[in-house]
Design an enzyme around this catalytic site. Structure first.
Site, PDB file in Angstrom:
ATOM      1  N   GLU A   1       4.715  10.972  -1.851  1.00  0.00           N
ATOM      2  CA  GLU A   1       5.783  10.211  -0.803  1.00  0.00           C
ATOM      3  C   GLU A   1       6.771   9.500  -1.842  1.00  0.00           C
ATOM      4  OE1 GLU A   1       3.698   7.709   1.847  1.00  0.00           O
ATOM      5  OE2 GLU A   1       2.229   8.919   2.147  1.00  0.00           O
TER       6      GLU A   1
ATOM      7  N   GLU B   1       0.935  -1.017   0.040  1.00  0.00           N
ATOM      8  CA  GLU B   1       0.195   0.039  -0.165  1.00  0.00           C
ATOM      9  C   GLU B   1       0.881   1.166  -0.086  1.00  0.00           C
ATOM     10  OE1 GLU B   1      -1.209   3.264   0.540  1.00  0.00           O
ATOM     11  OE2 GLU B   1      -2.040   2.803   2.737  1.00  0.00           O
TER      12      GLU B   1
END
Lengths: 356, 356
Positions: free
Chosen positions: B125, B116
């Protein structure tokens, strides 16, 4: 300004903070209703708002026909307040003052001080001090504080969000995660929303009550509550102490409540997580001492010290509605005495009737 | 580790972040359902989880009868993952590895990579890079990526929360406040939840689609979408572009959607606020170029550049369902041709029947 103040006021330059506060309906509507339903008090009066932010509360005061409103704001959001005052066509009524309230002078005393000064667990941010300074400098002897009273509450609570929710989450046992999570809160309070069903003593009196017309800043240095007793009104697991506050505008019908039973506000509730949990039953007395002490590092913060007491060993108030034998006996005795008194009352009424 | 990585991994030592992610039901349930409904793929297989956090997804894999799961986690939350593996009695199956996935060695290739890895607007990210490195090092040639595909969407939207909600809020005009609020977002995206009713083009295809089995890290340096066209499907005011993503687990029925029409996740949606608003009508074409470019300061961040195009001057795809005359003519022409073809089909079927 001190570093603490500089940091504090610049935090209110974040417009998202103001958005959050304004869109907090229970908060904004409570002030709006309190001000507009008391139009008779505001009409033709001079108002000072301490910490006006975007100025929305000052605008409510102008809508309530105040003759003059000083909207004092020490952060740069005061520039936006000026624009909003113009946008609402109140620039003849509202004067935005970009300053700390401690540093201002006003041409006259004021009739009403309005302020939304409350932080988490009421005391956080230490803004009430400034409101009291403003009161002592500017409020007429018969002036009104808006809000007029504030009450701090504490109740034992269950914390499934930090305990039982993790026994089986999506089919996975996560008790060790929950334990680590609780570890985060052994030395700091947690701001979170508690459901009313997790409050173990709902029928409680305020732990602290301040009359804002008369309380003194010295009182805010350290607030100590000794032998605070609550009586559990539902069986459950006692895992934390939940703090919340209400503020009241002159009467009990006009208030802003941040209790778990009221619609959620941005203050949520403040929780002290206990180091261990314990089962409690309806009628059990739960006792603790609480100290709110202003932090020496940051005068806008408080440390909250909670000391659990053994209710079996402490003396209880009289009467006490807990299930301890001693308290039951006192209750029975008082009820009997009351019956005797009631009988006497009836007798005397009868006598009166006879005499008429 | 670079400073960026150190900061990044330590941010995942905040257990409240993990709490948020685990309690994000659409997220956690999508992974759980995807894994457990594909038990046949997991049974007896070796799985690598990249960025395992508390290890909950690895536990789902073990529940789906994987023979071995390597749960790789570069933050200290790996210690909690170890405890959870024990608590769920999977320490014989799941091996928690405290490391960046780039630095590990494994005794064998793996059948499935679970991760994930998605951030805000999918790419934030920059964790997908690590997943692709892991794929190239460890995944068997016929191995499976879980999720297998990801799709990024963009639609014109209305932003009442930054516009009309402030025309009159609790009886006060606050347009100048809303204007200042929007000013905050002229140079940065805003993470917020958009209601489906404020999405102006709901029927859209993915703007970007990645097959995780084959895409390359170089592709992630800069993603450029030229002449992206959406057709407005309701009258409204075009005030921003709303981005969201879906990830898919092998087939379309098994997906996690962060769209405004799906239950809210912690990713919410990502909004680019336009410098000016404009009215749009059903059938209007709205076009823009978008560039997602990895930041040179922080490789885990992207800058999003949006360039508005004048749909009247750009060429449209064929066919295009917008209301421009040219596109209508092409649609009519294609429909006519299709009818002719359909007639031919019927004729040939008839011929076939005759021949039988």
């Amino acid at each position: 300004m001190t570093d603490t103040d500089t940091l504090y006021f610049s935090s209110y330059e974040d417009l998202e903070v103001h958005k959050l506060m304004i869109q907090d309906s229970p908060r904004t509507e409570a002030y709006k209703n309190a001000i507009l339903s008391n139009r008779i008090l505001f009409e033709g009066k001079v108002v000072l708002e301490v910490g006006a932010g975007t100025g929305i509360l000052s605008i409510f005061c102008a809508q309530a026909k105040a003759s003059k409103v000083y909207a004092v704001e020490a952060s740069k959001v005061s520039e936006i307040a000026r624009k909003l005052v113009d946008e609402n066509h109140f620039s003849n009524i509202i004067e935005v003052v970009y300053s700390k309230v401690e540093d201002i002078t006003l041409p006259c005393q004021v009739d009403i001080i309005v302020s939304e000064w409350m932080g988490f667990y009421m005391l956080h941010e230490g803004m009430l001090d400034s409101v009291l300074v403003a009161r002592d400098k500017f409020l007429k002897p018969d002036g009104i504080m808006f809000p007029s009273h504030c009450m701090l509450y504490a109740s034992p609570c269950s914390l499934p969000d930090l305990y039982s929710d993790w026994d089986n989450i999506f089919g996975v046992k996560m008790r060790s995660f929950a334990q680590s999570l609780r570890g985060l809160y052994l030395n700091r309070p947690k701001i979170m929303s508690i459901k009313l069903e997790n409050i173990l003593a709902q029928d409680i009196n305020p732990m602290v009550e301040l009359d804002l017309r008369h309380c003194q800043t010295q009182q805010l240095e350290e607030i100590i509550v000794k032998n605070y007793l609550t009586v559990i009104d539902k069986n459950g697991i006692y895992q934390g102490v939940c703090f919340w506050f209400d503020v009241q505008f002159l009467n009990k019908d006009n208030k802003l409540s941040t209790s778990p039973g009221a619609p959620q506000t941005h203050w949520k509730q403040t929780i002290i997580v206990l180091p261990t949990q314990m089962e409690v039953e309806e009628g059990d007395a739960v006792m603790f001492n609480v100290q709110f002490k202003r932090s020496s590092q940051n005068s806008r913060h408080y440390s909250i010290n909670l000391e659990m007491l053994n209710a079996a060993q402490e003396s209880h108030p009289n009467p006490c509605c807990c299930n301890q034998t001693k308290c039951k006996i006192i209750r029975t005795f008082l009820a009997t005495t009351q019956n005797v008194l009631d009988d006497d009352d009836e007798l005397s009424n009868y006598d009166n009737d006879q005499n008429e």
